[in-house]
Structures are given as C-alpha cells and as structure tokens.
Enzyme design. Structure first.
Site, PDB file in Angstrom:
ATOM      1  N   LYS A  86      60.158  66.982  29.219  1.00  0.00           N
ATOM      2  CA  LYS A  86      61.113  66.166  28.297  1.00  0.00           C
ATOM      3  C   LYS A  86      61.844  67.114  27.645  1.00  0.00           C
ATOM      4  O   LYS A  86      61.733  68.122  27.457  1.00  0.00           O
ATOM      5  CB  LYS A  86      60.132  65.283  27.353  1.00  0.00           C
ATOM      6  N   ARG A 120      51.612  54.893  17.015  1.00  0.00           N
ATOM      7  CA  ARG A 120      52.816  55.047  17.415  1.00  0.00           C
ATOM      8  C   ARG A 120      53.127  54.009  18.529  1.00  0.00           C
ATOM      9  O   ARG A 120      53.701  52.891  18.446  1.00  0.00           O
ATOM     10  CB  ARG A 120      53.196  56.386  18.000  1.00  0.00           C
ATOM     11  N   HIS A 172      46.966  60.102  22.800  1.00  0.00           N
ATOM     12  CA  HIS A 172      47.502  61.550  22.472  1.00  0.00           C
ATOM     13  C   HIS A 172      47.167  61.762  20.968  1.00  0.00           C
ATOM     14  O   HIS A 172      46.798  60.816  20.281  1.00  0.00           O
ATOM     15  CB  HIS A 172      49.117  60.958  22.159  1.00  0.00           C
ATOM     16  N   ARG A 194      48.109  67.767  29.733  1.00  0.00           N
ATOM     17  CA  ARG A 194      49.463  67.536  29.689  1.00  0.00           C
ATOM     18  C   ARG A 194      50.153  68.498  28.440  1.00  0.00           C
ATOM     19  O   ARG A 194      50.828  68.126  27.684  1.00  0.00           O
ATOM     20  CB  ARG A 194      49.885  66.160  28.951  1.00  0.00           C
ATOM     21  N   TYR A 248      80.589  81.273   2.954  1.00  0.00           N
ATOM     22  CA  TYR A 248      80.864  80.077   2.124  1.00  0.00           C
ATOM     23  C   TYR A 248      80.212  80.148   0.516  1.00  0.00           C
ATOM     24  O   TYR A 248      78.554  80.497   1.032  1.00  0.00           O
ATOM     25  CB  TYR A 248      80.640  78.795   2.708  1.00  0.00           C
ATOM     26  N   CYS A 280      77.556  79.751   9.293  1.00  0.00           N
ATOM     27  CA  CYS A 280      78.795  78.665   9.370  1.00  0.00           C
ATOM     28  C   CYS A 280      78.645  78.168  10.575  1.00  0.00           C
ATOM     29  O   CYS A 280      77.575  78.160  11.329  1.00  0.00           O
ATOM     30  CB  CYS A 280      79.951  79.567   9.365  1.00  0.00           C
ATOM     31  N   ASP A 327      80.328  78.344  13.245  1.00  0.00           N
ATOM     32  CA  ASP A 327      80.607  79.069  14.571  1.00  0.00           C
ATOM     33  C   ASP A 327      80.188  80.582  14.385  1.00  0.00           C
ATOM     34  O   ASP A 327      80.030  81.220  15.325  1.00  0.00           O
ATOM     35  CB  ASP A 327      82.068  78.941  14.935  1.00  0.00           C
TER      36      ASP A 327
END
Ligand SMILES: *Cc1c(COP(=O)(O)O)cnc(C)c1O
Length: 365
Positions: A35, A131, A160, A216, A257, A304, A306
């Site tokens: 997943k 859940r 689970h 699993r 920053y 930052c 990027d």
C-alpha cells in the site's frame, strides 16, 4: 514528479529482507503489503520483484492501487484492505475484498450472483484496534452468515495488532487470544479453517507465534525495523541529490528564514536542492544530518520549500555538485529512517512514505 532528489531503490535488498521473513514464517503464506505505493518505493516495481521471488499475495489499501498493479500486468492475488466503494472493480480486476460489515458482504454477494460468479473474501475482526471490523461479540455469527451467502467464498479471516511494537506485549497477546477463539468457533461452524492472519512486521520479528497461517509484513520488507534492533534487514531506499552551491560565510552570518542559525566561526555552508516540498520535513530544521563526502554534516537554519543548508566546515574539499545523501548510505556512514524518525518524534513509515513518494525513482539490482 520531475524535481528534487532521486530515490535509488535497491531491489536486491528486497530479496534479502524477504529471505529474513521466510526464515521466520517458514512455509506459511507471505501477504506482502504494498500500500501507499509500496511505502514510497514504487508499488509496481516492488510487486514485480516480489512476484518473481514467489510471493503470490499482495495487499493494498484501496482499489485504485490494485488497479494500477493489474494494469502493469501483475497477476498475483491482491487483497484490498480498506476500500469498498467500487464493487465492480473487484470483479473486473479479480481483487479480494476485506469485509468489515454485513452490508458490504451483502453487496458483494448480490453482485457476484448477478454476474453468476463467486468472490473470494477475507473478513476482518476488530480485536482491539478500534478502527474497522466485526466486534468480537458478534463476529462468529456474522462471519458464519457471510460464509453461507450466495456468491461468497470465505477465504480468510484477519485482524490487526494495535501495539505489537511495544516492549509490553500483553495487549497483543490478548488480541491474539480473542482472535484465536473466533477462528476456532468460525472453523467449527463452517466445517473448515479459513486462512488466518494477524501478524504485521513487528509481530513477525518479535512475536512469531502470532504468525498463524500467513504473515502480513510491510515495513520490514523495505528494510526498516520497527524496533531499535535491525534484525539483519537492509534498507531499500537511498535518497540523494547533488549540492547546488558551497559558500564561505563570515562569523555572525545568519542562515535561512527566521535567522535561527547564525555562524559562530567562519563557515562553509552547502546548499542542498531539496526541501519540505520534497518530503524533507521542516522539523529537521537545525535538527538532522546529511552525508557529504562520507561524513555527517548538520542541517543549519530552517529547511525551506526547495532548499536546505548544511554546515560542511571542516569536512574539506566539498564542492558544488558533490553527492549529498538525505537518507541511506554513503561511504561508511548511514542515515536510517529510524534515525530521522527519532529526531522529529515520528515513525520510519512516515519518513519513507514522505521522502519516497516525491523523489524521482531509480532502481538498482
Ligand atoms: C499496513 C498494514 C500492515 C503492515 O504493517 P507493517 O507494520 O508495515 O508490517 C499489515 N496489516 C494491515 C491491516 C495494515 O494496514
């Protein structure tokens, strides 16, 4: 996305990690969890390799993920853990639903009858996750009822763990006890034993008794351990890029920053072309390291969007274009997902899914 760092995925490590799982679970079924794009590693490539290694069961969260695998030509059994929105897709793509309530069981039964076919299903019992799934009190009657519905073939029974990764295993033991009682009662009612599974990575590694008929594993296939010990696992993901610039800054120069870092000596500061838009969490500001020339360099100032700055003073010979590793190995040094997770109070799962899903991927064998 065509930007930022690349993520180099080592598929031979996947083979080694699968061998670790198989040694523990022996001949039992491995349901490989792929997943979230195989935890950021690329579900198609990961699934292909797993299938070539003999894994015949995969699991995803939603039907869209399963569709992608089918379209890539993957023919293994695919369990869809959560989605029940698009019932037709289960038939079109031969997927195995996890039934969590009576209404969806009826809907699958109706659709199977309408098509004159059968659908294999797994049914989920909620033994303590709070859940989804059938409550233990009603589970046996409900599941026996589902097993008797037209068009339904009850293949598996699952639950689970909510805390198999803790030092104290008592709650996991009680979940397993509840599940075992339900398994026995259901088996007696329907006259055969469905494929029963509850063990995630943490249970495979630390609670092998919980591997009933199948395991699993997710995280451990990708080479991360949910514990401090590494169990001989090899991480698959290496996230790297090349330095954009290296600058010499005078004592007292603020970096990034908010001026949260000010040089305390004449410093060499390297600029890394990767930031929080690439999944490198902003909480790593002044709070993580990357690898340059086989050495650790601290992140200085705020991360930052990027760019991220490193203090490379004293490493020597650092140049623009040098490789920089955000996650993984360089020379003798390694930055693990567990290390990064520990720094920002999260889990390795979040580190690999965030860094891995944004980076350009390359696969090596
Ligand atoms: C994600 C998931 C797993 C795998 O968990 P890991 O800790 O990564 O091994 C197993 N079962 C279910 C139901 C899951 O959602």
């Amino acid at each position: 996305m065509n930007r930022g760092p690349s993520s180099v995925i080592d598929l031979s490590a996947l083979e080694r990690n699968l061998a670790v799982v198989r040694k523990i679970v022996n001949k039992k079924t491995v349901i490989a969890i792929v997943k979230a794009d195989a935890y950021g590693h690329g579900s198609v490539e990961i699934s292909r390799r797993l299938v070539s290694l003999g894994v015949d069961r995969l699991a995803v969260a939603f039907t869209g993920e399963a569709k992608l695998l089918r379209e890539a030509g993957i023919r293994a059994g695919i369990i869809v853990l959560f989605d029940r929105a698009s019932i037709e897709d289960y038939f079109t793509y031969s997927l195995i639903p996890v039934i969590q309530d009576r209404e969806s069981a009826l809907a699958f039964s109706r659709e199977a009858s309408r098509r004159g076919t059968k659908v294999r299903v797994h049914v989920k019992v909620d033994t303590g996750m709070g859940r989804v799934g059938f409550a233990p009190e009603t589970a046996v009657d409900e599941i026996a009822g589902i097993a008797g519905m037209e068009g339904i073939e009850l293949e598996g029974l699952m639950s689970h763990f909510s805390e198999a990764d803790l030092g104290d295993r008592s709650f996991a033991v009680s979940q397993l006890d509840v599940f075992s009682v339900i398994r026995d009662a259901v088996s007696a009612r329907i006259g055969r034993r469905p494929l029963c599974h509850i063990a995630n990575s943490a249970a495979v590694l630390s609670f092998p008794d919980a591997v009933l008929d199948a395991a699993r594993p997710g995280l451990l296939l990708y080479g991360c351990s949910p514990f401090n010990e590494d169990y001989g696992l090899t991480p698959l993901m290496n996230v790297r890029t090349n330095l954009l610039a290296v600058r010499r800054l005078r004592t007292g120069t603020p970096v990034s920053y908010g001026r949260t870092f000010v040089t305390r000596r004449e410093s060499e500061i390297a600029v890394v072309p990767a930031g929080y838009a690439d999944g490198y969490n902003r909480l790593f500001s002044n709070n993580a390291e990357m690898l340059v020339r086989g050495r650790r360099a601290p992140v200085v100032g705020r991360v930052c969007m990027d760019l991220t700055m490193l203090d490379v003073t004293g490493i020597g010979g650092v140049r623009e274009g040098d490789e920089v590793v955000l996650l993984g190995r360089q020379g003798d040094e390694t930055i693990t997902a567990a290390e990064l997770a520990g720094r920002i109070n999260t889990i390795p799962y979040e580190i690999v899914t965030s860094l891995g899903s944004r980076a350009r991927r390359e696969y090596v064998n």
